[in-house]
Scaffold this active site. Structure first.
Site, PDB file in Angstrom:
ATOM      1  N   TYR A  56       0.673  -1.160   0.042  1.00 52.38           N
ATOM      2  CA  TYR A  56       0.054   0.147   0.005  1.00 52.38           C
ATOM      3  C   TYR A  56       0.798   1.199  -0.011  1.00 52.38           C
ATOM      4  O   TYR A  56       0.609   2.134  -0.708  1.00 52.38           O
ATOM      5  CB  TYR A  56      -0.911  -0.169   1.332  1.00 52.38           C
ATOM      6  CG  TYR A  56      -0.373   0.491   2.490  1.00 52.38           C
ATOM      7  CD1 TYR A  56      -0.331   1.899   2.804  1.00 52.38           C
ATOM      8  CD2 TYR A  56       0.371  -0.289   3.455  1.00 52.38           C
ATOM      9  CE1 TYR A  56       0.153   2.511   3.992  1.00 52.38           C
ATOM     10  CE2 TYR A  56       0.918   0.280   4.563  1.00 52.38           C
ATOM     11  CZ  TYR A  56       0.661   1.744   4.901  1.00 52.38           C
ATOM     12  OH  TYR A  56       1.355   2.051   6.051  1.00 52.38           O
ATOM     13  N   CYS A 145      -1.122  10.817   3.205  1.00 55.64           N
ATOM     14  CA  CYS A 145      -2.003  10.554   4.521  1.00 55.64           C
ATOM     15  C   CYS A 145      -2.097   9.169   4.890  1.00 55.64           C
ATOM     16  O   CYS A 145      -2.796   8.472   4.197  1.00 55.64           O
ATOM     17  CB  CYS A 145      -3.335  11.348   4.411  1.00 55.64           C
ATOM     18  SG  CYS A 145      -4.272  11.531   5.923  1.00 55.64           S
ATOM     19  N   ASP A 146      -1.374   8.671   6.090  1.00 59.98           N
ATOM     20  CA  ASP A 146      -1.752   7.470   6.560  1.00 59.98           C
ATOM     21  C   ASP A 146      -1.572   7.591   8.030  1.00 59.98           C
ATOM     22  O   ASP A 146      -0.708   6.993   8.826  1.00 59.98           O
ATOM     23  CB  ASP A 146      -0.437   6.639   5.982  1.00 59.98           C
ATOM     24  CG  ASP A 146      -0.501   5.271   6.499  1.00 59.98           C
ATOM     25  OD1 ASP A 146      -1.630   4.839   6.641  1.00 59.98           O
ATOM     26  OD2 ASP A 146       0.221   4.491   6.540  1.00 59.98           O
ATOM     27  N   GLY A 147      -2.740   8.131   8.476  1.00 60.55           N
ATOM     28  CA  GLY A 147      -2.759   8.590   9.851  1.00 60.55           C
ATOM     29  C   GLY A 147      -3.705   7.829  10.919  1.00 60.55           C
ATOM     30  O   GLY A 147      -4.682   8.188  11.365  1.00 60.55           O
ATOM     31  N   ASN A 180      -4.672   6.815   2.244  1.00 56.39           N
ATOM     32  CA  ASN A 180      -4.888   5.393   2.521  1.00 56.39           C
ATOM     33  C   ASN A 180      -6.247   4.997   3.015  1.00 56.39           C
ATOM     34  O   ASN A 180      -6.509   5.523   4.244  1.00 56.39           O
ATOM     35  CB  ASN A 180      -3.707   4.732   3.780  1.00 56.39           C
ATOM     36  CG  ASN A 180      -3.798   3.533   4.131  1.00 56.39           C
ATOM     37  OD1 ASN A 180      -4.336   2.560   3.385  1.00 56.39           O
ATOM     38  ND2 ASN A 180      -3.041   2.973   5.269  1.00 56.39           N
TER      39      ASN A 180
END
Length: 255
Positions: A56, A145-147, A180
């Site tokens: 990913y 953005c992968d928060g 994500n």
């Protein structure tokens, strides 16, 4: 059943005062949650710490050819720092700002996952990602953005219309956000996409598996110039070895 030829040595390191533990197994290091064997947040190949192991995360890199320039990249969510380390190593002309809300995660990433110290090209900020984005319009060419927190949920400040409008404002013309997206349910995903269509000029969904997608969200200042896109992708492939040119070629073929 025959006994295995070898038993991998497993080393587990609990991180006091946090919900996290670091697990080393068979040459890999993983960031996991205490008491949960299915809780891997990220992994690192110990002998090659700058390699991006997660599919990913590699798909999120498909955002890179679209902006006309790559002067500044903003990352929301640090984790083990796989994207931060990769971009820092292979894009030496790009400034990086990574925003992480949990100071303990920053300490873990630098102690155990070899995230480099801050310098003129890299800044790791301990702050709420939503607050940071809202305070920095036109600050980046790409926003990744992968928060997700330790419970694998997205904080309220990193979801919803206010946050996504701030992200759109943070992008420079021609910029791209890679998100994500946990595809929790068909209804939730559909509602999320309806919201994003109101804010961004267009989007592209890249499935990772049945439960996860990467969304590329575009702030376009003109129609896509596919020959120029392909040239940028080929130049990036010389640095990153991500086969971005094939990705751009597939988009042009489907156009």
């Amino acid at each position: 059943m025959n006994a295995p030829d070898r038993i991998d040595k497993i080393i587990e390191i609990p991180i006091a005062g946090t919900p996290y533990r670091v697990v080393d197994e068979d040459g890999w290091r993983q960031l996991m949650v205490m008491g949960n064997d299915a809780s891997m947040h990220c992994e690192m190949l110990i002998r090659a710490p700058d390699v991006m192991a997660s599919r990913y995360a590699r798909l999120m890199m498909n955002a890179l050819p679209f902006p006309p320039r790559l002067d500044d990249i903003l990352l929301i969510g640090l984790g083990g720092g796989q994207q931060t380390k990769f971009l820092y190593r292979y894009l030496p002309g790009t400034r990086l700002v990574t925003v992480e809300i949990d100071a303990a995660v920053v300490d873990i990433s630098r102690t155990y996952f070899m995230v480099p110290p801050d310098d003129e090209r890299l800044t790791v900020v301990v702050d709420d990602g939503g607050r940071h984005v809202a305070a920095h319009p036109l600050c980046c060419d790409v926003l990744l953005c992968d928060g997700y927190d330790h419970t694998f949920n997205v904080p309220d400040s990193l979801a919803g219309e206010e946050f996504y409008r701030a992200c759109e404002r943070a992008l420079r013309p021609g910029g791209v956000m890679a998100l994500n997206l946990d595809r929790r349910s068909d209804a939730w995903r559909a509602a999320h996409l309806r919201l994003l269509r109101r804010i961004f000029d267009s989007h592209l969904e890249l499935p990772v598996n049945e439960n996860q997608s990467i969304l590329l969200l575009f702030k376009r200042d003109r129609e896509q110039d596919y020959p120029a896109l392909l040239r940028r992708a080929k130049r990036l492939d010389e640095l990153l070895d991500l086969d971005l040119a094939s990705f751009i070629g597939s988009l042009e073929h489907r156009r």
